[in-house]
Design an enzyme around this catalytic site. Structure first.
Site, PDB file in Angstrom:
ATOM      1  N   GLY A 197       0.828  -1.209   0.000  1.00  0.00           N
ATOM      2  CA  GLY A 197       0.000   0.000   0.000  1.00  0.00           C
ATOM      3  C   GLY A 197       0.855   1.249   0.000  1.00  0.00           C
ATOM      4  O   GLY A 197       1.893   1.290   0.642  1.00  0.00           O
ATOM      5  N   ARG A 240       0.975  -5.179  -5.896  1.00  0.00           N
ATOM      6  CA  ARG A 240       1.143  -6.431  -5.164  1.00  0.00           C
ATOM      7  C   ARG A 240       1.496  -7.463  -6.232  1.00  0.00           C
ATOM      8  O   ARG A 240       0.921  -7.456  -7.317  1.00  0.00           O
ATOM      9  CB  ARG A 240      -0.138  -6.763  -4.403  1.00  0.00           C
ATOM     10  N   GLY A 259       5.657  -2.124   3.616  1.00  0.00           N
ATOM     11  CA  GLY A 259       5.233  -2.655   4.912  1.00  0.00           C
ATOM     12  C   GLY A 259       5.776  -4.047   5.159  1.00  0.00           C
ATOM     13  O   GLY A 259       6.721  -4.494   4.483  1.00  0.00           O
ATOM     14  N   ASP A 260       5.187  -4.746   6.117  1.00  0.00           N
ATOM     15  CA  ASP A 260       5.770  -6.034   6.522  1.00  0.00           C
ATOM     16  C   ASP A 260       5.724  -7.101   5.415  1.00  0.00           C
ATOM     17  O   ASP A 260       6.617  -7.940   5.334  1.00  0.00           O
ATOM     18  CB  ASP A 260       5.155  -6.544   7.831  1.00  0.00           C
ATOM     19  N   SER A 310       6.101  -6.537   2.197  1.00  0.00           N
ATOM     20  CA  SER A 310       7.225  -6.198   1.311  1.00  0.00           C
ATOM     21  C   SER A 310       8.550  -6.614   1.943  1.00  0.00           C
ATOM     22  O   SER A 310       9.459  -7.084   1.249  1.00  0.00           O
ATOM     23  CB  SER A 310       7.243  -4.695   1.040  1.00  0.00           C
ATOM     24  N   THR A 349       4.230   2.864   5.645  1.00  0.00           N
ATOM     25  CA  THR A 349       2.837   2.438   5.817  1.00  0.00           C
ATOM     26  C   THR A 349       2.171   3.390   6.802  1.00  0.00           C
ATOM     27  O   THR A 349       2.815   3.831   7.767  1.00  0.00           O
ATOM     28  CB  THR A 349       2.739   0.973   6.325  1.00  0.00           C
ATOM     29  N   ASP A 378      -0.119   2.698   8.870  1.00  0.00           N
ATOM     30  CA  ASP A 378      -0.616   2.011  10.078  1.00  0.00           C
ATOM     31  C   ASP A 378       0.308   2.077  11.284  1.00  0.00           C
ATOM     32  O   ASP A 378      -0.109   1.796  12.396  1.00  0.00           O
ATOM     33  CB  ASP A 378      -0.868   0.526   9.767  1.00  0.00           C
ATOM     34  N   ASP A 411       2.600   0.023  12.117  1.00  0.00           N
ATOM     35  CA  ASP A 411       2.553  -1.303  12.751  1.00  0.00           C
ATOM     36  C   ASP A 411       3.833  -2.108  12.561  1.00  0.00           C
ATOM     37  O   ASP A 411       3.819  -3.326  12.541  1.00  0.00           O
ATOM     38  CB  ASP A 411       1.363  -2.102  12.176  1.00  0.00           C
ATOM     39  N   MET A 443      -8.705   3.668   9.502  1.00  0.00           N
ATOM     40  CA  MET A 443      -7.946   2.464   9.142  1.00  0.00           C
ATOM     41  C   MET A 443      -7.274   1.854  10.376  1.00  0.00           C
ATOM     42  O   MET A 443      -6.938   2.563  11.316  1.00  0.00           O
ATOM     43  CB  MET A 443      -6.923   2.773   8.061  1.00  0.00           C
ATOM     44  N   GLY A 444      -7.049   0.561  10.328  1.00  0.00           N
ATOM     45  CA  GLY A 444      -6.413  -0.156  11.429  1.00  0.00           C
ATOM     46  C   GLY A 444      -7.105  -1.485  11.682  1.00  0.00           C
ATOM     47  O   GLY A 444      -7.940  -1.596  12.570  1.00  0.00           O
ATOM     48  N   ARG A 445      -6.776  -2.497  10.863  1.00  0.00           N
ATOM     49  CA  ARG A 445      -7.395  -3.822  11.038  1.00  0.00           C
ATOM     50  C   ARG A 445      -6.812  -4.544  12.237  1.00  0.00           C
ATOM     51  O   ARG A 445      -7.538  -5.216  12.957  1.00  0.00           O
ATOM     52  CB  ARG A 445      -7.146  -4.685   9.794  1.00  0.00           C
ATOM     53  N   ALA A 498     -12.050  12.888  20.668  1.00  0.00           N
ATOM     54  CA  ALA A 498     -13.158  11.923  20.564  1.00  0.00           C
ATOM     55  C   ALA A 498     -13.666  11.521  21.944  1.00  0.00           C
ATOM     56  O   ALA A 498     -12.910  11.495  22.916  1.00  0.00           O
ATOM     57  CB  ALA A 498     -12.686  10.687  19.816  1.00  0.00           C
ATOM     58  N   GLU A 499     -14.948  11.201  21.980  1.00  0.00           N
ATOM     59  CA  GLU A 499     -15.586  10.760  23.233  1.00  0.00           C
ATOM     60  C   GLU A 499     -15.071   9.385  23.662  1.00  0.00           C
ATOM     61  O   GLU A 499     -14.697   9.163  24.802  1.00  0.00           O
ATOM     62  CB  GLU A 499     -17.091  10.665  22.939  1.00  0.00           C
ATOM     63  N   GLU A 550     -10.909  -0.124  12.152  1.00  0.00           N
ATOM     64  CA  GLU A 550     -11.576  -1.177  11.350  1.00  0.00           C
ATOM     65  C   GLU A 550     -11.694  -2.496  12.111  1.00  0.00           C
ATOM     66  O   GLU A 550     -12.700  -3.182  12.029  1.00  0.00           O
ATOM     67  CB  GLU A 550     -10.757  -1.458  10.080  1.00  0.00           C
TER      68      GLU A 550
HETATM   69  P1  ATP Z   1       0.719  -2.853   3.466  1.00  0.00           P
HETATM   70  O1  ATP Z   1       1.188  -2.314   4.791  1.00  0.00           O
HETATM   71  O2  ATP Z   1       0.029  -1.863   2.655  1.00  0.00           O
HETATM   72  O3  ATP Z   1      -0.055  -4.135   3.587  1.00  0.00           O
HETATM   73  P2  ATP Z   1       2.838  -4.543   2.611  1.00  0.00           P
HETATM   74  O4  ATP Z   1       4.232  -4.263   2.218  1.00  0.00           O
HETATM   75  O5  ATP Z   1       2.635  -5.316   3.882  1.00  0.00           O
HETATM   76  O6  ATP Z   1       2.066  -3.168   2.660  1.00  0.00           O
HETATM   77  P3  ATP Z   1       1.792  -6.725   1.004  1.00  0.00           P
HETATM   78  O7  ATP Z   1       0.744  -6.665  -0.033  1.00  0.00           O
HETATM   79  O8  ATP Z   1       1.558  -7.591   2.184  1.00  0.00           O
HETATM   80  O9  ATP Z   1       2.072  -5.216   1.399  1.00  0.00           O
HETATM   81  O10 ATP Z   1       3.161  -7.214   0.320  1.00  0.00           O
HETATM   82  C1  ATP Z   1       3.655  -6.556  -0.841  1.00  0.00           C
HETATM   83  C2  ATP Z   1       4.281  -7.558  -1.761  1.00  0.00           C
HETATM   84  O11 ATP Z   1       5.382  -8.202  -1.109  1.00  0.00           O
HETATM   85  C3  ATP Z   1       3.385  -8.716  -2.188  1.00  0.00           C
HETATM   86  O12 ATP Z   1       2.516  -8.371  -3.229  1.00  0.00           O
HETATM   87  C4  ATP Z   1       4.414  -9.745  -2.631  1.00  0.00           C
HETATM   88  O13 ATP Z   1       4.865  -9.482  -3.923  1.00  0.00           O
HETATM   89  C5  ATP Z   1       5.568  -9.505  -1.642  1.00  0.00           C
HETATM   90  N1  ATP Z   1       5.460 -10.517  -0.590  1.00  0.00           N
HETATM   91  C6  ATP Z   1       4.705 -10.492   0.522  1.00  0.00           C
HETATM   92  N2  ATP Z   1       4.813 -11.638   1.223  1.00  0.00           N
HETATM   93  C7  ATP Z   1       5.672 -12.432   0.520  1.00  0.00           C
HETATM   94  C8  ATP Z   1       6.205 -13.748   0.693  1.00  0.00           C
HETATM   95  N3  ATP Z   1       5.864 -14.489   1.735  1.00  0.00           N
HETATM   96  N4  ATP Z   1       7.061 -14.215  -0.243  1.00  0.00           N
HETATM   97  C9  ATP Z   1       7.412 -13.460  -1.287  1.00  0.00           C
HETATM   98  N5  ATP Z   1       6.937 -12.221  -1.522  1.00  0.00           N
HETATM   99  C10 ATP Z   1       6.084 -11.707  -0.635  1.00  0.00           C
END
Ligand code: ATP
Length: 328
Positions: free
Chosen positions: A15, A76, A106-107, A109, A130, A132, A134, A174-176, A191-192, A227
């Site tokens: 994201g 992605r 993020g994590d 990636s 990110t 979030d 997180d 946002m925030g799952r 906020a209340e 969320e």
């Molecule tokens: P956000 O915080 O928005 O979720 P993110 O970096 O966590 O960002 P993801 O969609 O989870 O976003 O991961 C981004 C890309 O990283 C994935 O589309 C994929 O290409 C790669 N990726 C994630 N997990 C793996 C994995 N286990 N093995 C290889 N590639 C991965």
């Protein structure tokens, strides 16, 4: 000793978040400053698999520090999750003489980067991008501060309507899995109540709090709902629940959605991105790898990517207490 790293790639993945462009600019300019070649990869890992690369010089990142989103686009990539996809990505990097990469994301990636590093011993450094907040190993991720300002601004506007019509608003943010945006923006916007994934406030307590505030003469109220809040009810179900149990309230719902991700990055995010980009390139040239740049006590630190992925950020208990006191 001269570094073996002569060419560094940079890309954004997952994201998007405000501040990613400022981080790209920083990586590109630091490479130019240190006389290292730099290449931008479009659409994250998808572009790496497809060989969508573009050389970047200092002037290629003019006038982007103030822009939200990412000029390199984000995506992605399912193919990068497969060994064949990663082999293709590796071949493309080698064919372009790229020695290392900086991934801003993020994590997910970072998980991709860590797996790639293990398979090919390829030098990688992560920058946490990110909204979030997180990611373990950094007090702030890029985009979090901007998102907070966006949310507070939106809630201020909603409050105008809430107080004009004596209404109760449930605002979903946002925030799952984490409630950092909800808690911080909730306190900032007055906020209340704030409902987050980490703490179960309990529906009874929510009703009690709303009853109390009506009694004390409050004409309107705002409840922030992350969320993934622990009550297990989404904002619309919460509205129904409160209307059934407290008919005195005229309840409205506002879901802020993707507007929280966009917009001009705050000064804080721009400065943080600039600092992190410099550190990321320097770390690669120092021979470091498989680390994420983070900030703690206003100092840049490096954390193993594996720890950044596996560790959990903690919600600020003191802020919960402040929120409780403020809603008196
Ligand atoms: P956000 O915080 O928005 O979720 P993110 O970096 O966590 O960002 P993801 O969609 O989870 O976003 O991961 C981004 C890309 O990283 C994935 O589309 C994929 O290409 C790669 N990726 C994630 N997990 C793996 C994995 N286990 N093995 C290889 N590639 C991965």
């Amino acid at each position: 000793m001269a570094s073996k790293i002569k060419k560094i790639a940079v890309f954004t993945s997952g994201g998007d978040s405000p501040g990613m462009n400022a981080a790209i600019r920083s990586v590109v300019r630091t490479c130019a400053y240190l006389k290292v070649e730099c290449v931008g990869i479009y659409r994250g890992y998808e572009g790496m698999v497809e060989g969508d690369f573009k050389p970047m010089d200092a002037r290629s990142v003019n006038n982007i520090i103030n822009k939200g989103g990412t000029i390199l686009k984000s995506a992605r990539s399912d193919s990068f999750r497969t060994p064949e996809g990663r082999k293709q990505a590796y071949d493309n990097l080698v064919a372009n003489n790229i020695d290392a990469f900086v991934v801003i994301g993020g994590d997910g990636s970072f998980t991709g980067a860590m797996i790639f590093n293990k398979e090919y011993d390829f030098p990688v450094i992560g920058i946490p991008g990110t909204i979030d907040n997180d990611i373990f190993g950094t007090t702030y991720t890029l985009g979090f501060d901007t998102a907070l300002n966006t949310v507070v601004d939106a809630i201020d506007k909603i409050r105008d309507t809430a107080s004009s019509h004596n209404r109760l608003f449930f605002v979903e943010v946002m925030g799952r899995d984490v409630g950092h945006i909800a808690l911080n923006a909730g306190v900032g916007a007055g906020a209340e109540e704030i409902l987050i994934p980490e703490e179960n406030l309990g529906l009874e307590r929510l009703l009690e709090s709303l009853k109390r505030s009506k009694k004390s003469g409050k004409s309107s109220s705002i409840v922030i709902v992350a969320e993934g809040d622990k009550t297990g009810k989404n904002v619309f179900e919460l509205k129904e629940y409160v209307e059934e149990n407290l008919p005195i309230y005229d309840v409205r719902v506002s879901v802020l959605g993707h507007m929280q991700r966009g917009g001009t990055p705050s000064c804080f995010d721009r400065v943080l991105a600039s600092r992190m980009g410099v550190r990321a390139v320097e770390a690669l040239l120092e021979g470091k790898s498989n680390l994420m740049v983070g900030i703690q006590d206003n100092k840049l630190i490096l954390t193993p990517i594996e720890q950044a992925i596996k560790g959990h950020t903690k919600i600020d208990k003191e802020l919960i207490r402040v929120s409780d006191i403020m809603s008196t």
